[in-house]
Design a protein around this motif. Structure first.
Motif, mmCIF file in Angstrom:
data_model
loop_
_atom_site.group_PDB
_atom_site.id
_atom_site.type_symbol
_atom_site.label_atom_id
_atom_site.label_comp_id
_atom_site.label_asym_id
_atom_site.label_seq_id
_atom_site.Cartn_x
_atom_site.Cartn_y
_atom_site.Cartn_z
ATOM 1 N N ASP A 1 -33.101 -2.007 -8.603
ATOM 2 C CA ASP A 1 -33.997 -2.630 -7.637
ATOM 3 C C ASP A 1 -33.495 -2.392 -6.217
ATOM 4 O O ASP A 1 -32.337 -2.017 -5.991
ATOM 5 N N GLN A 2 -34.374 -2.622 -5.258
ATOM 6 C CA GLN A 2 -34.088 -2.316 -3.862
ATOM 7 C C GLN A 2 -32.872 -3.073 -3.335
ATOM 8 O O GLN A 2 -32.004 -2.486 -2.669
ATOM 9 N N ASN A 3 -32.794 -4.366 -3.586
ATOM 10 C CA ASN A 3 -31.693 -5.180 -3.080
ATOM 11 C C ASN A 3 -30.354 -4.658 -3.590
ATOM 12 O O ASN A 3 -29.402 -4.480 -2.809
ATOM 13 N N THR A 4 -30.291 -4.383 -4.885
ATOM 14 C CA THR A 4 -29.057 -3.869 -5.485
ATOM 15 C C THR A 4 -28.697 -2.512 -4.913
ATOM 16 O O THR A 4 -27.533 -2.233 -4.604
ATOM 17 N N ALA A 5 -29.707 -1.655 -4.746
ATOM 18 C CA ALA A 5 -29.471 -0.304 -4.215
ATOM 19 C C ALA A 5 -28.891 -0.359 -2.800
ATOM 20 O O ALA A 5 -27.960 0.386 -2.470
ATOM 21 N N ALA B 1 -23.092 -4.227 -7.304
ATOM 22 C CA ALA B 1 -24.141 -5.236 -7.518
ATOM 23 C C ALA B 1 -24.931 -4.989 -8.794
ATOM 24 O O ALA B 1 -25.834 -5.759 -9.122
ATOM 25 N N THR B 2 -24.566 -3.952 -9.559
ATOM 26 C CA THR B 2 -25.301 -3.610 -10.778
ATOM 27 C C THR B 2 -24.819 -4.403 -11.983
ATOM 28 O O THR B 2 -25.582 -4.664 -12.918
ATOM 29 N N THR B 3 -23.552 -4.812 -11.986
ATOM 30 C CA THR B 3 -22.976 -5.500 -13.144
ATOM 31 C C THR B 3 -22.657 -6.961 -12.830
ATOM 32 O O THR B 3 -22.485 -7.341 -11.671
#
Length: 317
Positions: free
Chosen positions: A225-229, A271-273
């Motif tokens: 998602d945008q926020n995580t990216a 922010a992915t995990t």
């Protein structure tokens, strides 16, 4: 200006405003965001700044079109004047102090260059040509541009400005020297390139933005998602480039320590995990212990610029 050119300038302005808005909307550690503010600077100040910057972005894009159509010499693009005008509007429309000076310094050359660059029917800009035009704009800057830039800095009154080895913005004689010695803005930034990554981006044709951050963000946006990216891209930049705003306020050693912490967080997924998110929360808490002294502000500015390349190249939330 034709209707088609008006549409182009509006489009470019919206792309850059959106980039600022998307950057502040991501919950990046150590920065102002929708969940955490600094004492005197809040999210709404950044939102207002993005809106206030729009007219100048549009004016800059118009000048780029004029340059392409041989109606304005490239050395009269007015880089410094546009930066100063933008900062005056930003400060007029919010009371949170300096919010986006670094971002504006990076985005104004992009605004002009985008006006000079083809955009296809899919609203995708030719990034190779854009980058070439950015470099041409910067190296056509003048001593007058340098004076206007100094005046913009005086308006924004950013924290963390130490005494430069030469032509310090804090020295009242510097502006007169710029004119008398005919020192263009790019030459001033060349003096500061080794201790300020915004100046380094200007002088070296935006290597962090184009070569490192943009490909990484583009790939991230296809995976998550945008926020995580955006958070992961922010961490990626910070992990490879100790933040020069932190270095000026807290020292190079502290900036490198923070950079290494960002690298370790990315190694466990960022922010992915779940593990990475927990580490980011702790990292954010530690960065905020001394107010904004450990705020990765330069990293945020480069993140905004990276997002701008995405929006100019067709990305939409």
């Amino acid at each position: 200006m034709t209707c088609q050119n008006c549409q182009k300038t509006t489009h470019i302005s919206r792309c850059l405003q959106m980039a600022i808005l998307l950057e502040v909307s991501a919950n990046k550690p150590g920065n102002v965001n929708f969940t955490t503010n600094f004492k005197d600077t809040h999210t709404e100040h950044f939102l207002a700044s993005a809106i206030a910057a729009g007219p100048t972005f549009q004016k800059a894009a118009k000048r780029g079109i004029q340059i392409t159509n041989n109606k304005r010499p490239i050395n009269e693009a007015g880089l410094g004047e546009l930066i100063k005008l933008c900062i005056k509007d930003v400060m007029k429309w919010q009371h949170g102090g300096n919010t986006i000076l670094g971002t504006v310094i990076l985005l104004i050359p992009i605004s002009i260059a985008a006006g000079m660059t083809p955009i296809n029917e899919k609203h995708e800009i030719d990034l190779k040509t854009l980058r070439k035009n950015i470099n041409n704009i910067i190296y056509a800057s003048t001593a007058k541009d340098a004076v206007h830039l100094y005046e913009a800095i005086n308006i924004a009154t950013p924290s963390g400005l130490n005494q430069a080895p030469d032509l310090s913005v804090n020295d009242p004689n510097s502006k007169q020297r710029l004119i008398t010695e005919n020192i263009p803005l790019h030459q001033v930034f060349n003096i500061a390139k080794n201790y300020d990554d915004i100046c380094s981006e200007w002088i070296n044709n935006y290597p962090i933005t184009f070569d490192e951050a943009y490909p990484y963000l583009k790939e991230q946006l296809t995976k998550t998602d945008q926020n995580t990216a955006i958070i992961n891209t922010f961490l990626k930049i910070l992990s490879q480039h100790p933040d020069t705003f932190i270095a000026r306020k807290a020292g190079t050693k502290k900036a490198k320590t923070i950079s290494n912490q960002a690298k370790k967080i990315l190694e466990i997924g960022g922010a992915t995990t779940t593990k990475g998110k927990t580490a980011i929360t702790k990292f954010d808490h530690n960065l905020r212990k001394k107010g904004n002294e450990h705020n990765p502000g330069t990293t945020a500015d480069i993140t905004s610029t990276t997002i701008a390349l995405c929006t100019l190249n067709g990305y939409r939330p």
